[in-house]
Design an enzyme around this catalytic site. Structure first.
Site, PDB file in Angstrom:
ATOM      1  N   HIS A  58      24.814 -38.163  -5.117  1.00  0.00           N
ATOM      2  CA  HIS A  58      25.773 -38.646  -6.137  1.00  0.00           C
ATOM      3  C   HIS A  58      27.073 -37.875  -6.082  1.00  0.00           C
ATOM      4  O   HIS A  58      27.761 -37.743  -7.103  1.00  0.00           O
ATOM      5  CB  HIS A  58      25.116 -38.555  -7.518  1.00  0.00           C
ATOM      6  CG  HIS A  58      23.888 -39.403  -7.627  1.00  0.00           C
ATOM      7  ND1 HIS A  58      23.926 -40.772  -7.704  1.00  0.00           N
ATOM      8  CD2 HIS A  58      22.576 -39.059  -7.596  1.00  0.00           C
ATOM      9  CE1 HIS A  58      22.694 -41.250  -7.754  1.00  0.00           C
ATOM     10  NE2 HIS A  58      21.858 -40.239  -7.686  1.00  0.00           N
ATOM     11  N   ARG A  81       1.321   1.490  -5.992  1.00  0.00           N
ATOM     12  CA  ARG A  81       1.498   0.566  -4.852  1.00  0.00           C
ATOM     13  C   ARG A  81       0.187  -0.149  -4.517  1.00  0.00           C
ATOM     14  O   ARG A  81       0.126  -0.944  -3.591  1.00  0.00           O
ATOM     15  CB  ARG A  81       2.030   1.310  -3.632  1.00  0.00           C
ATOM     16  CG  ARG A  81       3.368   1.995  -3.857  1.00  0.00           C
ATOM     17  CD  ARG A  81       3.757   2.873  -2.686  1.00  0.00           C
ATOM     18  NE  ARG A  81       4.092   2.085  -1.521  1.00  0.00           N
ATOM     19  CZ  ARG A  81       5.314   1.607  -1.276  1.00  0.00           C
ATOM     20  NH1 ARG A  81       6.282   1.874  -2.134  1.00  0.00           N
ATOM     21  NH2 ARG A  81       5.571   0.871  -0.234  1.00  0.00           N
ATOM     22  N   GLU A  85      18.475 -19.884  -9.088  1.00  0.00           N
ATOM     23  CA  GLU A  85      18.480 -18.415  -8.961  1.00  0.00           C
ATOM     24  C   GLU A  85      18.816 -18.009  -7.539  1.00  0.00           C
ATOM     25  O   GLU A  85      19.585 -17.081  -7.308  1.00  0.00           O
ATOM     26  CB  GLU A  85      17.129 -17.855  -9.380  1.00  0.00           C
ATOM     27  CG  GLU A  85      16.970 -16.358  -9.183  1.00  0.00           C
ATOM     28  CD  GLU A  85      18.018 -15.527  -9.913  1.00  0.00           C
ATOM     29  OE1 GLU A  85      18.752 -16.063 -10.756  1.00  0.00           O
ATOM     30  OE2 GLU A  85      18.127 -14.322  -9.596  1.00  0.00           O
ATOM     31  N   LYS A  93      21.961 -15.539  -6.433  1.00  0.00           N
ATOM     32  CA  LYS A  93      21.774 -14.326  -5.614  1.00  0.00           C
ATOM     33  C   LYS A  93      22.722 -14.354  -4.419  1.00  0.00           C
ATOM     34  O   LYS A  93      23.407 -13.383  -4.105  1.00  0.00           O
ATOM     35  CB  LYS A  93      20.320 -14.246  -5.121  1.00  0.00           C
ATOM     36  CG  LYS A  93      19.331 -13.896  -6.193  1.00  0.00           C
ATOM     37  CD  LYS A  93      19.304 -12.429  -6.536  1.00  0.00           C
ATOM     38  CE  LYS A  93      19.903 -11.903  -7.776  1.00  0.00           C
ATOM     39  NZ  LYS A  93      20.038 -12.580  -8.982  1.00  0.00           N
ATOM     40  N   GLU A  97      26.483 -13.947  -5.565  1.00  0.00           N
ATOM     41  CA  GLU A  97      26.948 -12.704  -6.213  1.00  0.00           C
ATOM     42  C   GLU A  97      26.953 -11.505  -5.274  1.00  0.00           C
ATOM     43  O   GLU A  97      27.686 -10.552  -5.511  1.00  0.00           O
ATOM     44  CB  GLU A  97      26.164 -12.396  -7.475  1.00  0.00           C
ATOM     45  CG  GLU A  97      24.707 -12.079  -7.317  1.00  0.00           C
ATOM     46  CD  GLU A  97      24.069 -11.743  -8.680  1.00  0.00           C
ATOM     47  OE1 GLU A  97      24.713 -11.101  -9.524  1.00  0.00           O
ATOM     48  OE2 GLU A  97      22.912 -12.124  -8.873  1.00  0.00           O
ATOM     49  N   TRP A 156      -3.777  -1.882  -1.281  1.00  0.00           N
ATOM     50  CA  TRP A 156      -3.748  -3.137  -2.029  1.00  0.00           C
ATOM     51  C   TRP A 156      -4.129  -4.192  -1.013  1.00  0.00           C
ATOM     52  O   TRP A 156      -3.379  -4.477  -0.094  1.00  0.00           O
ATOM     53  CB  TRP A 156      -2.358  -3.375  -2.583  1.00  0.00           C
ATOM     54  CG  TRP A 156      -2.323  -4.570  -3.471  1.00  0.00           C
ATOM     55  CD1 TRP A 156      -3.348  -5.389  -3.818  1.00  0.00           C
ATOM     56  CD2 TRP A 156      -1.192  -5.086  -4.118  1.00  0.00           C
ATOM     57  NE1 TRP A 156      -2.926  -6.371  -4.636  1.00  0.00           N
ATOM     58  CE2 TRP A 156      -1.625  -6.221  -4.852  1.00  0.00           C
ATOM     59  CE3 TRP A 156       0.120  -4.707  -4.178  1.00  0.00           C
ATOM     60  CZ2 TRP A 156      -0.740  -6.969  -5.619  1.00  0.00           C
ATOM     61  CZ3 TRP A 156       0.993  -5.447  -4.944  1.00  0.00           C
ATOM     62  CH2 TRP A 156       0.556  -6.570  -5.657  1.00  0.00           C
ATOM     63  N   CYS A 175       0.853  -1.184   0.000  1.00  0.00           N
ATOM     64  CA  CYS A 175       0.000   0.000   0.000  1.00  0.00           C
ATOM     65  C   CYS A 175       0.891   1.237   0.000  1.00  0.00           C
ATOM     66  O   CYS A 175       2.099   1.160   0.200  1.00  0.00           O
ATOM     67  CB  CYS A 175      -0.866   0.016   1.259  1.00  0.00           C
ATOM     68  SG  CYS A 175      -1.831  -1.474   1.484  1.00  0.00           S
ATOM     69  N   ASN A 192       0.865   0.670   5.999  1.00  0.00           N
ATOM     70  CA  ASN A 192       1.397  -0.188   4.938  1.00  0.00           C
ATOM     71  C   ASN A 192       2.188  -1.295   5.623  1.00  0.00           C
ATOM     72  O   ASN A 192       3.067  -1.020   6.437  1.00  0.00           O
ATOM     73  CB  ASN A 192       2.315   0.592   3.988  1.00  0.00           C
ATOM     74  CG  ASN A 192       2.989  -0.337   2.987  1.00  0.00           C
ATOM     75  OD1 ASN A 192       2.393  -1.317   2.547  1.00  0.00           O
ATOM     76  ND2 ASN A 192       4.238  -0.059   2.660  1.00  0.00           N
ATOM     77  N   GLY A 193       1.847  -2.545   5.310  1.00  0.00           N
ATOM     78  CA  GLY A 193       2.574  -3.671   5.902  1.00  0.00           C
ATOM     79  C   GLY A 193       1.583  -4.761   6.289  1.00  0.00           C
ATOM     80  O   GLY A 193       0.403  -4.705   5.949  1.00  0.00           O
ATOM     81  N   LYS A 219      26.482  -4.641 -14.351  1.00  0.00           N
ATOM     82  CA  LYS A 219      25.038  -4.818 -14.566  1.00  0.00           C
ATOM     83  C   LYS A 219      24.768  -5.414 -15.947  1.00  0.00           C
ATOM     84  O   LYS A 219      23.849  -6.181 -16.111  1.00  0.00           O
ATOM     85  CB  LYS A 219      24.316  -3.480 -14.426  1.00  0.00           C
ATOM     86  CG  LYS A 219      22.794  -3.579 -14.539  1.00  0.00           C
ATOM     87  CD  LYS A 219      22.196  -4.478 -13.480  1.00  0.00           C
ATOM     88  CE  LYS A 219      20.689  -4.662 -13.624  1.00  0.00           C
ATOM     89  NZ  LYS A 219      20.187  -5.750 -12.770  1.00  0.00           N
TER      90      LYS A 219
HETATM   91  C1  AGP Z   1      21.947 -11.601 -12.082  1.00  0.00           C
HETATM   92  O1  AGP Z   1      21.715 -11.155 -10.760  1.00  0.00           O
HETATM   93  C2  AGP Z   1      23.287 -11.154 -12.606  1.00  0.00           C
HETATM   94  N1  AGP Z   1      23.402  -9.760 -12.499  1.00  0.00           N
HETATM   95  C3  AGP Z   1      23.599 -11.744 -13.970  1.00  0.00           C
HETATM   96  O2  AGP Z   1      23.583 -13.137 -13.842  1.00  0.00           O
HETATM   97  C4  AGP Z   1      22.644 -11.356 -15.116  1.00  0.00           C
HETATM   98  O3  AGP Z   1      21.405 -12.011 -14.948  1.00  0.00           O
HETATM   99  C5  AGP Z   1      23.285 -11.831 -16.437  1.00  0.00           C
HETATM  100  O4  AGP Z   1      24.499 -11.159 -16.593  1.00  0.00           O
HETATM  101  C6  AGP Z   1      22.386 -11.578 -17.643  1.00  0.00           C
HETATM  102  O5  AGP Z   1      22.214 -10.214 -17.804  1.00  0.00           O
HETATM  103  P1  AGP Z   1      21.062  -9.735 -18.827  1.00  0.00           P
HETATM  104  O6  AGP Z   1      19.767 -10.218 -18.255  1.00  0.00           O
HETATM  105  O7  AGP Z   1      21.159  -8.243 -18.849  1.00  0.00           O
HETATM  106  O8  AGP Z   1      21.339 -10.346 -20.158  1.00  0.00           O
END
Ligand code: AGP
Length: 576
Positions: free
Chosen positions: A473, A27, A450, A454, A457, A74, A2, A98-99, A571
């Site tokens: 295994h 929101r 995934e 996370k 990284e 919401w 919210c 909100n919460g 990024k």
């Molecule tokens: C994800 O947290 C990373 N920053 C990295 O694995 C990223 O998903 C990957 O480099 C692909 O980037 P893109 O989605 O911009 O192609």
């Protein structure tokens, strides 16, 4: 999620409040409401629907005053009705929230057994507690109320005895105290307020008293604290964080809206059409969404599908051609390996579809077709909201826009609200470990990939994701006493198998954490159980990933890591 806003000024603040609510509408817009301190006392006006419905109600009878609070809702606790719309009122108190108050039902039974409630919301319990604990000092009433609450809250509060003061309190939900040229405000994010001069974030269990001339912030002991404001000159990026310490947390919180916007924007076209085979090509987290997509195409659409890492695909001389649909997933749309793979696929005559977050990017423009995710600009290197938006596109492609899919944004919000505090607490334990394991089966394995990325990284801890049945295994030899093993279980058909894998690692001293769909939680034993809403196993990756994101964030925070810009990463990887 919210949105809340409040203002105390020297002139009528109603215009600011309504403009602010419009900026907070993203929101949630199930209902909206305002409470204004008028000459005749506090008046509430609420309406089901968007801010426009509230404005319509106010058109002929708009209360005026220099002190007001507003709310865009919401629905999480209680249906979408006017009675459940905020602000809520009890005795001398009126508040917006909100919460999620996780122990609202228990508090209701303990403090208000048999009492009449006008709504089904947890917020009304909070307002009644404020009134119950009020003996003339609002600050004390806030402290005593917060002492019994569990969950998350950002509160804007009016007290009938204090016509010149706006109160605010927060824990676990963002709340900013913003000074402008016209007055002093509180808001869920800085974008709701015109021309902020300074922005200060309330930390957990801090509260504030705002008057027309001053702001005083108190800690949970009731001692005034001096806080350095995030001034507007700190750069727009600071304000972009929505009051969170890191972009990553802000972007985790934006996921419900990113998914909602993306679902609304995916065209109703049959992108699959005559594809005889689907190959999903991407890197990193984008590749992980491909694992989910491929599983869904095979299990639901019964089309042969698999996911490939772009840097492998581009040198593998893949068996693709005119009957192949190649789907390229990329947040940035500029990832070199993915772009090269796209060009190879086109050379081989495959049809190409891009799922991209940046319009006009190379992958978007060079693909035959493109579906844009609507996650908005993603700043943190560790992707969260773009990942979730990409999943949403795959659900549309494989399942169609089902009613269950329409409820996914709210489920993601609930997964955030109900796990944030637990994940913050368990992070201290994980931070001290050398190896962390994520396990699951099928889609639970795909989302575990995934979660492991996370963790790696941003916390720099070694983390691995494995198909739960694969541990024995080889990898199980790495499981030493105290090692966290995070199992995801959202599919009842494979629950007992993953449960036995957890027993295997428990027998070797692991610290077991299970991320379970709520209806399965009591069927599987672990040292710590994190529950996520039951959205069905096909959509479960979108809610199961949330505790993984939160655990990774808080573990990195506990270790003092640079969360938004982790070492060695970028990024967008625009080189091989
Ligand atoms: C994800 O947290 C990373 N920053 C990295 O694995 C990223 O998903 C990957 O480099 C692909 O980037 P893109 O989605 O911009 O192609």
């Amino acid at each position: 999620m919210c949105g809340i806003i409040g203002e105390i000024g020297k002139v009528n603040v109603m215009g600011d409040i309504l403009e602010g609510l419009k900026k907070l509408e993203y929101r949630g817009y199930d209902s909206a409401g305002v409470a204004v301190f008028t000459d005749a006392g506090v008046r509430r006006v609420r309406a089901v629907g968007s801010i426009a419905a509230l404005e319509e109600k106010l058109r002929n009878d708009a209360p005026a005053g220099t002190l007001a609070i507003g709310h865009s809702r919401w629905a999480t606790n209680g249906k979408v009705t006017e009675a459940n719309a905020h602000p809520h009122r009890a005795g001398k108190f009126t508040a917006v929230h909100n919460g999620i108050i996780e122990n609202a039902a228990a508090l209701k039974a303990e403090y208000f057994a048999g009492a009449a409630f006008e709504s089904e919301t947890d917020t009304e319990v909070v307002v009644k507690l404020l009134d119950r604990f009020y003996t003339g000092d609002v600050g004390e009433a806030i402290r005593r109320t917060e002492a019994v609450l569990t969950g998350s809250w950002a509160l804007g509060i009016l007290c009938d005895d204090c016509p010149g003061t706006l109160f605010a309190a927060a824990s676990g939900s963002p709340l900013l105290v913003i000074e402008t040229g016209n007055g002093r405000c509180i808001a869920s994010d800085a974008g709701a307020v015109q021309d902020p001069v300074s922005v200060t974030k309330l930390e957990n269990r801090e509260y504030a008293a705002l008057t027309a001339n001053a702001v005083t912030i108190y800690n949970e002991k009731g001692e005034p604290v001096q806080k350095a404001p995030l001034t507007a000159t700190a750069g727009a990026l600071t304000l972009d964080k929505g009051g969170y310490e890191h972009y990553m947390m802000s972007e985790i919180m934006q996921q419900p809206e990113a998914v909602r916007r993306t679902l609304a924007a995916v065209p109703d076209e049959d992108y699959i059409r005559d594809a005889r085979e689907i190959v999903i090509v991407a890197c990193g987290s984008a590749y992980h969404t491909g694992l989910v997509g491929a599983r869904l195409f095979e299990s639901v659409r019964r089309i042969r599908a698999h996911a490939e890492i772009a840097s492998e695909f581009r040198y593998a001389d893949p068996l693709i051609g005119p009957g192949t649909l190649c789907i390229f997933v990329s947040q940035s749309g500029e990832t070199a390996d993915t772009l090269a793979a796209l060009r190879l696929a086109k050379e081989k005559g495959a049809r190409t579809l891009a799922i991209v977050n940046v319009p006009g990017s190379a992958i978007a423009t060079e693909s035959d077709e493109v579906i844009l995710t609507r996650a908005g600009r993603e700043i943190a290197v560790a992707t969260t909201k773009a990942y979730s938006a990409q999943l949403a596109v795959f659900y549309c492609l494989a399942l169609g826009k089902t009613e269950a899919l329409g409820r996914l944004p709210e489920a993601i919000y609930t997964a955030i609200a109900e796990n944030d505090e637990k994940c913050r607490r368990v992070a201290e334990r994980i931070a001290g470990c050398r190896n962390i394991f994520f396990i699951g089966r099928l889609l639970d394995n795909a989302v575990s990939q995934e979660g492991s990325l996370k963790m790696k990284e941003i916390s720099y801890l070694n983390s691995q994701a494995y198909a739960a049945g694969e541990l024995k295994h080889g990898t199980i030899s790495l499981v030493e006493p105290g090692a966290p093993v995070i199992a995801t279980v959202t599919d009842e058909t494979i629950l007992t198998k993953t449960a036995s894998n957890l027993h295997e690692v428990k027998a070797r001293g692991a610290f077991t954490i299970v991320i379970a769909a709520k209806h399965l939680a009591d069927k599987i034993e672990a040292d710590l159980t994190l529950t996520v809403p039951d959205v069905g196993p096909l959509l479960a990756p979108s809610v199961a990933v949330v505790p993984m994101q939160l655990m990774s964030y808080y573990t990195a925070k506990a270790l003092g890591c640079e969360i938004d810009k982790p070492r060695n990463l970028a990024k967008s990887v625009t080189v091989e």
